[in-house]
Motif scaffolding. Sequence first.
Motif, PDB file in Angstrom:
ATOM      1  N   GLY A  50      26.778  51.104 119.148  1.00 52.89           N
ATOM      2  CA  GLY A  50      27.643  52.074 119.163  1.00 52.89           C
ATOM      3  C   GLY A  50      28.419  52.106 117.818  1.00 52.89           C
ATOM      4  O   GLY A  50      29.059  51.090 117.050  1.00 52.89           O
ATOM      5  N   GLN A  60      33.547  61.341 115.812  1.00 51.73           N
ATOM      6  CA  GLN A  60      32.250  61.316 116.912  1.00 51.73           C
ATOM      7  C   GLN A  60      31.850  60.023 117.262  1.00 51.73           C
ATOM      8  O   GLN A  60      31.630  59.214 116.350  1.00 51.73           O
ATOM      9  CB  GLN A  60      31.218  62.373 116.244  1.00 51.73           C
ATOM     10  N   ASN A  61      31.812  59.665 118.524  1.00 56.30           N
ATOM     11  CA  ASN A  61      30.843  58.388 118.806  1.00 56.30           C
ATOM     12  C   ASN A  61      29.422  58.709 119.138  1.00 56.30           C
ATOM     13  O   ASN A  61      28.908  59.692 119.489  1.00 56.30           O
ATOM     14  CB  ASN A  61      31.722  57.922 120.270  1.00 56.30           C
ATOM     15  N   TRP A  62      28.674  57.642 118.737  1.00 55.78           N
ATOM     16  CA  TRP A  62      27.321  57.670 118.641  1.00 55.78           C
ATOM     17  C   TRP A  62      26.870  56.454 119.397  1.00 55.78           C
ATOM     18  O   TRP A  62      27.111  55.369 118.902  1.00 55.78           O
ATOM     19  CB  TRP A  62      26.590  57.886 117.444  1.00 55.78           C
ATOM     20  N   GLU A  63      26.155  56.307 120.585  1.00 57.07           N
ATOM     21  CA  GLU A  63      25.894  55.222 121.284  1.00 57.07           C
ATOM     22  C   GLU A  63      24.351  55.327 121.499  1.00 57.07           C
ATOM     23  O   GLU A  63      23.734  56.150 121.852  1.00 57.07           O
ATOM     24  CB  GLU A  63      26.507  55.052 122.616  1.00 57.07           C
ATOM     25  N   SER A  64      23.549  54.217 121.245  1.00 55.85           N
ATOM     26  CA  SER A  64      22.022  54.269 121.421  1.00 55.85           C
ATOM     27  C   SER A  64      21.924  52.964 122.248  1.00 55.85           C
ATOM     28  O   SER A  64      22.641  51.654 122.178  1.00 55.85           O
ATOM     29  CB  SER A  64      21.582  54.122 120.135  1.00 55.85           C
ATOM     30  N   SER A  83      22.229  57.670 123.803  1.00 57.55           N
ATOM     31  CA  SER A  83      22.840  57.600 125.141  1.00 57.55           C
ATOM     32  C   SER A  83      24.121  58.577 125.169  1.00 57.55           C
ATOM     33  O   SER A  83      24.443  59.242 126.019  1.00 57.55           O
ATOM     34  CB  SER A  83      23.269  56.419 125.912  1.00 57.55           C
ATOM     35  N   LYS A  84      24.875  58.358 123.915  1.00 58.82           N
ATOM     36  CA  LYS A  84      25.977  59.290 123.791  1.00 58.82           C
ATOM     37  C   LYS A  84      25.861  59.674 122.218  1.00 58.82           C
ATOM     38  O   LYS A  84      25.990  58.907 121.448  1.00 58.82           O
ATOM     39  CB  LYS A  84      27.513  58.703 123.961  1.00 58.82           C
TER      40      LYS A  84
END
Length: 145
Positions: A50, A60-64, A83-84
């Motif tokens: 993340g 902005q958040n980025w989750e994988s 995922s996000k």
Amino acid sequence: MNIFLKTPVGKSIQEVWDGFDEKLFKALAPPFPPFRVIQFDGCLTGDKVGIELDFIFFKQNWESDIIEHQKAVGEYFFVDKGSKLPFFLSTWLHKHRIVNENGQTYIIDDIKYKTPNIILDFLIYPVLYLQFLYRKPIYRSYFKV
């Protein structure tokens, strides 16, 4: 859309695999947008990564999720799936391959993504391509003989 980049490096598959850690992840970060690592579990199935992207006026958040990894003769790989995602992406699938071809080790970034609309897919392509092109000299320096 698909982005595919192949970078020769000077280490073995195992040495490159062992080097795919949080230190490398941070080194690969392009200058813009800067990001902060929120979570980095690793590159094995079930791990999560993340980040928080800082676009100056907003974040902005980025989750994988790492949905797959495999070690086979001549190739190791892992796959992260968003995922996000930031507002400008609707899907993200990034296969990180480390392969040996004729005695040469390569790192391959194979990325499939979509945005909310087809026009944005094409508009964002050069930005994403350049951000991953930025990785090539870092990979070569990080994994030189």
